[in-house]
Design a protein around this motif. Structure first.
Motif, mmCIF file in Angstrom:
data_model
loop_
_atom_site.group_PDB
_atom_site.id
_atom_site.type_symbol
_atom_site.label_atom_id
_atom_site.label_comp_id
_atom_site.label_asym_id
_atom_site.label_seq_id
_atom_site.Cartn_x
_atom_site.Cartn_y
_atom_site.Cartn_z
ATOM 1 N N THR A 1 2.781 -5.603 4.146
ATOM 2 C CA THR A 1 1.682 -4.745 3.713
ATOM 3 C C THR A 1 0.354 -5.443 3.974
ATOM 4 O OG1 THR A 1 3.024 -3.691 2.000
ATOM 5 C CG2 THR A 1 0.630 -3.571 1.743
ATOM 6 N N THR B 1 0.678 -0.737 7.143
ATOM 7 C CA THR B 1 2.023 -1.276 6.953
ATOM 8 C C THR B 1 2.618 -1.657 8.296
ATOM 9 O OG1 THR B 1 2.368 0.117 5.006
ATOM 10 C CG2 THR B 1 4.332 -0.806 6.039
ATOM 11 N N GLY C 1 1.397 0.701 11.330
ATOM 12 C CA GLY C 1 1.178 2.131 11.126
ATOM 13 C C GLY C 1 0.765 2.405 9.693
ATOM 14 N N ASP C 2 0.773 3.697 9.316
ATOM 15 C CA ASP C 2 0.418 4.124 7.951
ATOM 16 C C ASP C 2 -0.922 3.550 7.512
ATOM 17 O OD1 ASP C 2 2.808 5.540 7.751
ATOM 18 O OD2 ASP C 2 3.884 3.819 6.923
#
Length: 361
Positions: free
Chosen positions: A161, A40, A48-49
Motif C-alpha cells: 500500500t 496499491t 493500480g487503484d
C-alpha cells in the motif's frame, strides 16, 4: 503508463474556521489535511487503484506483513507558498529517487518518479487551502509505503500500500530556530555496514529512540551517533545530517558510506556552500577531531539539517566526560547565512538558479 489520481472529495472536510485556527499555530506533525493520495501494488497486477481520497484510517489485518516484519519506507518534503500565490515543491525528483532506492533496499516495489510526484501534485491541489502562508510555515508531505499482504513468513510482501498524507507545519523544534544541545551516544548505534542506514525506513528511527531518550536524560535535545563498527567516526543525528564549519572556511560533513541517509537538504547545502566562499568537503570525521576542533576553535560552527527542521545550529556537544560548547553557544554567521539562502530559494524570494523548484499550482 502513469497512474491517474482522481479525487474523491471528503464529505466532511474541516470548516474554514477550523482550518484557520489550525493554521494559526500548526505545530509539527499533529494536524492533517482533508485528503490523502493512495495506490496499491500487487505482484500480479503491478501499480493500480490510485486516487486522492478522504483522509482516514487504514483497515489493517492483524497478520499484515508490515506489523511483523517492518517492511516499509517513507519520505518527507514540503510545499511552499510564494508571495504571488503560487505553490512549489523543492527538489521532489531527489525525494522520488531516494524513495526508489529505499524501496529497493527493503525489497519493496519501486514507484515511478512520475507517479510519486503526480500523487503529491494531486494531493496538494485537492488540499490547496491547507498550504500555510505565514513566514517559514509550509505544508509537510509524507509519502510512504508498507507491506499489506496478510501472511506470516519471512519474504517480501506480494501486496503493498502506498499513501501520501499532508500536514501544515511550523517549527520542528518547539523552541524555534535556537541553538540546541546534542548528546553523543557511545551506547547505541543507528546503522551498520550492509544495513539499512542509507534507506529512509522506520526501523532506523525506531532504533534511535532509546538513544534519544538517553539524550533527554542528559539534558540534550537530540542524539548524535558514531559508526557501529569502531564507535569512532561521526555519522548523523537521529533524524538529521550534520555539518562542521572550520576556521579555514571548509564545510565538513561525513562522507556517504552506506550507513548515512543521503539528505536532500544535505546535498543542497553542499551546493550553496561554494556560493558563500566555503569549500565543501565530504570525508571521514572522527568524534575526537570534532571535539578537539570545538575546543581549539578549529571548528567554529556545527549545525544539523533536514527537511523537517531545515537547519538547526548546535550550541553544545555533550558526552559522558563533559560538555563542549561550540563557539559562543549562539547561531553562527555561516549557519545563519546558509539557512537564509536555502529558505529564500524555497519560498521564491530569490531566483532559483539551480532549477530546484517544481510548481504545483
Amino acid at each position: 503508463m502513469s497512474l491517474s489520481f482522481p479525487v474523491t472529495p471528503n464529505p466532511t472536510p474541516r470548516t474554514d474556521a477550523e482550518r484557520a485556527t489550525i493554521l494559526e499555530n500548526p505545530g509539527f506533525g499533529t494536524n492533517f489535511t482533508d485528503h490523502m493520495a493512495v495506490a496499491t501494488w500487487t505482484a500480479d497486477q503491478g501499480w493500480g487503484d490510485a486516487g486522492v481520497v478522504p483522509y482516514g484510517p487504514f483497515s489493517i489485518d492483524p497478520a499484515s506483513a508490515v506489523l511483523h516484519y517492518a517492511q516499509e519506507i517513507f519520505e518527507g518534503l514540503k510545499a511552499y507558498h510564494h508571495a504571488d500565490g503560487s505553490v512549489w515543491l523543492f527538489r521532489p525528483d531527489r525525494n522520488a529517487a531516494r524513495f526508489a532506492r529505499s524501496a529497493h533496499r527493503l525489497a519493496l516495489p519501486e514507484l515511478p518518479a512520475a507517479d510519486f510526484i503526480g500523487s503529491i501534485e494531486a494531493l496538494v491541489a485537492a488540499d490547496r487551502p491547507w498550504v500555510p502562508t505565514r513566514e517559514e510555515q509550509s505544508l509537510y508531505l509524507r509519502p510512504f509505503m508498507f507491506a499489506s499482504e496478510v501472511f506470516l513468513g519471512v519474504r517480501p510482501s506480494a501486496k503493498v500500500t502506498y499513501a501520501c498524507i499532508a500536514s501544515p507545519a511550523g517549527a520542528y523544534f518547539s523552541s524555534g530556530v535556537k541553538p540546541v544541545k546534542i548528546w553523543i551516544t557511545t551506547s547505541y548505534s543507528r546503522s551498520a555496514p550492509g544495513g539499512t542506514g542509507a534507506a529512509k525506513c522506520g526501523g532506523n528511527y525506531a532504533a534511535s529512540l532509546i538513544a534519544q531518550a538517553e539524550a533527554a536524560e542528559n539534558g540534550c535535545d537530540q542524539v548524535l551517533f558514531a559508526d557501529a563498527a569502531e564507535h569512532t567516526w561521526l555519522e548523523e543525528l537521529g533524524g538529521m545530517n550534520v555539518y562542521l564549519v572550520t576556521a579555514d572556511d571548509q564545510l565538513l560533513t561525513p562522507e556517504l558510506s552506506g550507513t548515512i541517509l543521503e539528505g536532500v537538504t544535505r546535498d543542497s547545502i553542499l551546493v550553496l556552500a561554494k556560493e558563500h566562499g566555503l569549500t565543501p568537503v565530504e570525508r571521514k570525521i572522527s568524534i575526537a577531531e570534532v571535539l578537539e576542533g570545538v575546543q581549539s576553535g578549529a571548528v567554529r560552527e556545527v549545525f544539523a539539517c533536514g527537511t523537517a527542521a531545515v537547519m538547526t545550529p548546535i550550541a553544545e556537544l555533550k558526552n559522558a566526560e563533559r560538555a563542549h560548547r561550540v563557539g559562543n553557544g549562539e547561531a553562527g554567521e555561516v549557519t545563519t547565512a546558509l539557512r537564509s539562502a536555502l529558505l529564500d530559494i524555497q519560498y521564491g524570494r530569490v531566483e532559483d538558479s539551480h532549477g530546484w523548484l517544481h510548481r504545483v499550482s
